[in-house]
Design a protein around this motif. Structure first.
Motif, PDB file in Angstrom:
ATOM      1  N   GLY A 221       0.843  -1.192   0.000  1.00  0.00           N
ATOM      2  CA  GLY A 221       0.000   0.000   0.000  1.00  0.00           C
ATOM      3  C   GLY A 221       0.873   1.234   0.000  1.00  0.00           C
ATOM      4  O   GLY A 221       2.045   1.187   0.387  1.00  0.00           O
ATOM      5  N   LEU A 222       0.296   2.319  -0.461  1.00  0.00           N
ATOM      6  CA  LEU A 222       0.998   3.611  -0.426  1.00  0.00           C
ATOM      7  C   LEU A 222      -0.016   4.651   0.025  1.00  0.00           C
ATOM      8  O   LEU A 222      -1.104   4.742  -0.545  1.00  0.00           O
ATOM      9  CB  LEU A 222       1.522   3.982  -1.828  1.00  0.00           C
ATOM     10  CG  LEU A 222       2.044   5.416  -1.975  1.00  0.00           C
ATOM     11  CD1 LEU A 222       3.340   5.613  -1.188  1.00  0.00           C
ATOM     12  CD2 LEU A 222       2.284   5.751  -3.452  1.00  0.00           C
ATOM     13  N   THR A 223       0.332   5.393   1.074  1.00  0.00           N
ATOM     14  CA  THR A 223      -0.567   6.448   1.554  1.00  0.00           C
ATOM     15  C   THR A 223       0.110   7.801   1.396  1.00  0.00           C
ATOM     16  O   THR A 223       1.242   7.986   1.835  1.00  0.00           O
ATOM     17  CB  THR A 223      -0.926   6.229   3.039  1.00  0.00           C
ATOM     18  OG1 THR A 223      -1.571   4.968   3.180  1.00  0.00           O
ATOM     19  CG2 THR A 223      -1.871   7.333   3.537  1.00  0.00           C
ATOM     20  N   ILE A 224      -0.614   8.705   0.758  1.00  0.00           N
ATOM     21  CA  ILE A 224      -0.136  10.087   0.644  1.00  0.00           C
ATOM     22  C   ILE A 224      -1.057  10.919   1.520  1.00  0.00           C
ATOM     23  O   ILE A 224      -2.280  10.819   1.400  1.00  0.00           O
ATOM     24  CB  ILE A 224      -0.212  10.581  -0.828  1.00  0.00           C
ATOM     25  CG1 ILE A 224       0.680   9.702  -1.723  1.00  0.00           C
ATOM     26  CG2 ILE A 224       0.166  12.049  -0.933  1.00  0.00           C
ATOM     27  CD1 ILE A 224       0.438   9.912  -3.212  1.00  0.00           C
ATOM     28  N   ARG A 225      -0.504  11.699   2.429  1.00  0.00           N
ATOM     29  CA  ARG A 225      -1.348  12.472   3.336  1.00  0.00           C
ATOM     30  C   ARG A 225      -0.889  13.924   3.383  1.00  0.00           C
ATOM     31  O   ARG A 225       0.310  14.199   3.438  1.00  0.00           O
ATOM     32  CB  ARG A 225      -1.316  11.876   4.752  1.00  0.00           C
ATOM     33  CG  ARG A 225      -2.191  12.680   5.718  1.00  0.00           C
ATOM     34  CD  ARG A 225      -2.377  12.065   7.074  1.00  0.00           C
ATOM     35  NE  ARG A 225      -3.042  13.040   7.934  1.00  0.00           N
ATOM     36  CZ  ARG A 225      -4.218  12.856   8.514  1.00  0.00           C
ATOM     37  NH1 ARG A 225      -4.862  11.720   8.365  1.00  0.00           N
ATOM     38  NH2 ARG A 225      -4.746  13.799   9.267  1.00  0.00           N
ATOM     39  N   HIS A 226      -1.865  14.813   3.342  1.00  0.00           N
ATOM     40  CA  HIS A 226      -1.563  16.235   3.533  1.00  0.00           C
ATOM     41  C   HIS A 226      -2.436  16.801   4.639  1.00  0.00           C
ATOM     42  O   HIS A 226      -3.617  16.474   4.741  1.00  0.00           O
ATOM     43  CB  HIS A 226      -1.812  17.035   2.243  1.00  0.00           C
ATOM     44  CG  HIS A 226      -1.646  18.500   2.464  1.00  0.00           C
ATOM     45  ND1 HIS A 226      -2.703  19.364   2.590  1.00  0.00           N
ATOM     46  CD2 HIS A 226      -0.532  19.245   2.652  1.00  0.00           C
ATOM     47  CE1 HIS A 226      -2.247  20.584   2.816  1.00  0.00           C
ATOM     48  NE2 HIS A 226      -0.938  20.546   2.860  1.00  0.00           N
TER      49      HIS A 226
END
Ligand code: NAD
Length: 261
Positions: A221-226
């Protein structure tokens, strides 16, 4: 000096924009528009009024709009026709209203810049998501906002989903599959955006504006968070847009064009 008017001047974003404009040496606050304008404390020389229709011609070079969708849908087209340049952050406008504003800006004389998110980190998160999109079979977006937000899903999450969908389509991928056959609670799977990207909207006191883009593939999985922890996070982008819009006839969508230029 660029003369700036703020629409939605008494609101959370409007107040931050006023402070940012007042702190900038090359900008001057010339107008504050809001039905609650008596709450706005500004220099007596600043024009204050309740609606854009009441704003005198020539009272600002650039109008920054952080109001409400129903108001922006009414005032964008006439304001552009009157020659005001519009930097618009208000979200939740209908597609028809957005199209009408684009047509008005193409016709001039006013220029239009619309951004779903003025935070530089959010702009980068969207770009990173676009890059990752072709490499994962599934993606879902969670957007989290303060409890007073009126529209859902957020404009940023919708724009993120649209860009992911376009990147997947360009790579020849089908829409994201959804194996769900029954839901016990309606809406449990969120809303289905273009490309089959599901968006989940969370509203909680204490939050400002946050977004997670979750990609899933076999075994990874890959999570991008801002996270925007404070509305000041939007101000660098707003000022960038205010300074650039005079030189950008027609329509500019998103801050990317300004960052790459
Ligand atoms: P808010 O409710 O605090 O402020 C909105 C203001 O608009 C209020 O003061 C209200 O009185 C005023 N208003 C209502 N009708 C008006 C009219 N006809 N003319 C002028 N002003 C009018 O909301 P907020 O949190 O400041 O957010 C404003 C908008 O900005 C929302 O659509 C929100 O989603 C959007 N937003 C965008 C970004 C971005 O980066 N693009 C970031 C944050 C918020």
């Amino acid at each position: 000096m660029i003369r700036v008017g703020v629409i939605g001047a008494a609101g959370r974003m409007g107040q931050n924009v006023i402070a940012a404009v007042e702190a900038a040496e090359d900008l001057i606050l010339s107008a504050a528009v809001d039905p609650r304008h008596e709450r706005v404390i500004v220099d007596p020389e600043v024009v204050t009024c309740a609606t854009v229709a009441e704003l005198p011609d020539g009272s600002a070079d650039v109008l920054v709009d952080f109001s409400i969708a129903a108001a922006a849908e009414q005032h964008l087209v006439p304001a552009l026709a009157r020659g005001f340049h519009l930097v618009v952050g208000t979200t939740g406008l209908s597609p028809a209203a957005v199209e009408a504003a684009h047509e008005a800006a193409e016709a001039g004389p006013g220029h239009l810049l619309v951004a779903a998110n003025f935070a530089l980190g959010a702009v980068l998160a969207m770009r990173f998501a676009e890059i990752a999109a072709p490499y994962f079979e599934s993606v879902e977006v969670i957007e989290l906002h303060h409890a007073a937000k009126r529209d859902a899903p957020s404009g940023t999450s919708l724009k993120t989903a649209e860009r992911i969908a376009a990147a997947r389509a360009a790579a020849g991928l089908d829409d994201c599959a959804d194996p769900t056959e029954s839901t016990v609670i309606e809406g449990a799977r969120g809303g289905r955006a273009p490309g089959g990207v599901h968006i989940h909207s969370v509203r909680l006191p204490g939050l400002v504006a946050h977004e997670e883009i979750l990609f899933g593939g076999p075994g990874e999985g890959l999570t991008i968070r801002h996270d925007s922890y404070d509305r000041i996070s939007f101000m660098a982008g707003v000022l960038l847009a205010v300074r650039a819009i005079g030189g950008r006839p027609g329509v500019t969508v998103g801050l990317d064009a300004l960052l790459e230029g």
